[in-house]
Design a protein around this motif. Structure first.
Motif, PDB file in Angstrom:
ATOM      1  N   SER A 164      -2.888  28.972  17.375  1.00 52.01           N
ATOM      2  CA  SER A 164      -3.917  28.636  16.383  1.00 52.01           C
ATOM      3  C   SER A 164      -5.240  29.245  16.806  1.00 52.01           C
ATOM      4  O   SER A 164      -5.441  29.613  17.976  1.00 52.01           O
ATOM      5  N   SER A 165      -6.169  29.323  15.872  1.00 54.81           N
ATOM      6  CA  SER A 165      -7.493  29.857  16.213  1.00 54.81           C
ATOM      7  C   SER A 165      -8.175  28.977  17.262  1.00 54.81           C
ATOM      8  O   SER A 165      -8.888  29.476  18.136  1.00 54.81           O
ATOM      9  N   TYR A 208     -12.667  35.565  11.855  1.00 51.84           N
ATOM     10  CA  TYR A 208     -12.667  35.532  13.317  1.00 51.84           C
ATOM     11  C   TYR A 208     -14.062  35.199  13.840  1.00 51.84           C
ATOM     12  O   TYR A 208     -14.210  34.447  14.801  1.00 51.84           O
ATOM     13  N   GLN A 212     -14.856  31.563  13.339  1.00 49.64           N
ATOM     14  CA  GLN A 212     -14.118  30.727  14.283  1.00 49.64           C
ATOM     15  C   GLN A 212     -14.602  30.886  15.717  1.00 49.64           C
ATOM     16  O   GLN A 212     -14.131  30.190  16.614  1.00 49.64           O
ATOM     17  N   ILE A 222      -6.656  29.909  20.621  1.00 45.61           N
ATOM     18  CA  ILE A 222      -7.167  31.225  21.009  1.00 45.61           C
ATOM     19  C   ILE A 222      -8.601  31.094  21.515  1.00 45.61           C
ATOM     20  O   ILE A 222      -8.962  31.664  22.546  1.00 45.61           O
ATOM     21  N   ILE A 263      -6.553  39.171  19.489  1.00 52.32           N
ATOM     22  CA  ILE A 263      -6.515  38.043  18.553  1.00 52.32           C
ATOM     23  C   ILE A 263      -5.277  38.150  17.667  1.00 52.32           C
ATOM     24  O   ILE A 263      -4.558  37.163  17.462  1.00 52.32           O
ATOM     25  N   GLN A 264      -5.008  39.331  17.152  1.00 54.41           N
ATOM     26  CA  GLN A 264      -3.837  39.541  16.306  1.00 54.41           C
ATOM     27  C   GLN A 264      -2.543  39.241  17.064  1.00 54.41           C
ATOM     28  O   GLN A 264      -1.634  38.616  16.528  1.00 54.41           O
ATOM     29  N   GLU A 313       2.320  26.371  24.517  1.00 53.15           N
ATOM     30  CA  GLU A 313       2.528  27.217  23.331  1.00 53.15           C
ATOM     31  C   GLU A 313       3.901  27.877  23.381  1.00 53.15           C
ATOM     32  O   GLU A 313       4.598  27.965  22.375  1.00 53.15           O
ATOM     33  N   TYR A 330      -2.260  35.460  17.437  1.00 54.56           N
ATOM     34  CA  TYR A 330      -1.871  34.867  16.151  1.00 54.56           C
ATOM     35  C   TYR A 330      -0.392  35.134  15.871  1.00 54.56           C
ATOM     36  O   TYR A 330       0.339  34.250  15.430  1.00 54.56           O
TER      37      TYR A 330
END
Length: 131
Positions: free
Chosen positions: A58-59, A20, A23, A62, A49-50, A85, A53
């Motif tokens: 995608s990272s 994380y 990224q 995010i 973040i979790q 999304e 996901y």
């Protein structure tokens, strides 16, 4: 808090937390010895973040959304991104439902005596060995 403590509090691996950070999704201060130190709000950030996901983002997506989250501001672009999304997830759901339907059809066909499929469950094995 150190990375191990953040991992324990969030249930996320240390490796994932490092990812994380690589990224740009999570930031940490560094001690003179190079150890990561996170603020208490990092726990909420990791949960967010979790969640994103888990929703299939995608990272990169995010990362694009986090400035709006941090500023507590949404923009036409961020709403459009979220809608895109959601539409992508809807397409995946449709594809998965179609795949499940086809799988159900294959299962039903394979369980039909007319299918000619050889049964391999315990009853079928016993029937073959007692004949």
């Amino acid at each position: 808090m150190r990375i191990g403590e953040l991992a324990t509090k969030t249930g996320v691996s240390v490796r994932a937390l490092r990812y994380y950070e690589e990224q740009g999704l999570l930031s940490a201060a560094r001690s003179s010895g190079g150890q990561r130190h996170y603020l208490d709000d990092a726990v909420d950030r990791v949960y967010l973040i979790q969640m994103l996901y888990a929703a299939g983002l995608s990272s990169r997506t995010i990362l694009d959304l986090l400035p709006c989250v941090d500023a507590k501001v949404n923009t036409p672009q961020s709403r459009a991104m979220l809608r895109a999304e959601r539409d992508r997830i809807d397409r995946q759901i449709t594809q998965l439902r179609q795949a499940r339907k086809r799988l159900d059809e294959v299962i039903a066909l394979s369980e039909s005596p007319a299918s000619g499929c050889t049964r391999t469950d315990a009853d079928a094995v016993r029937q073959r060995t007692t004949v």
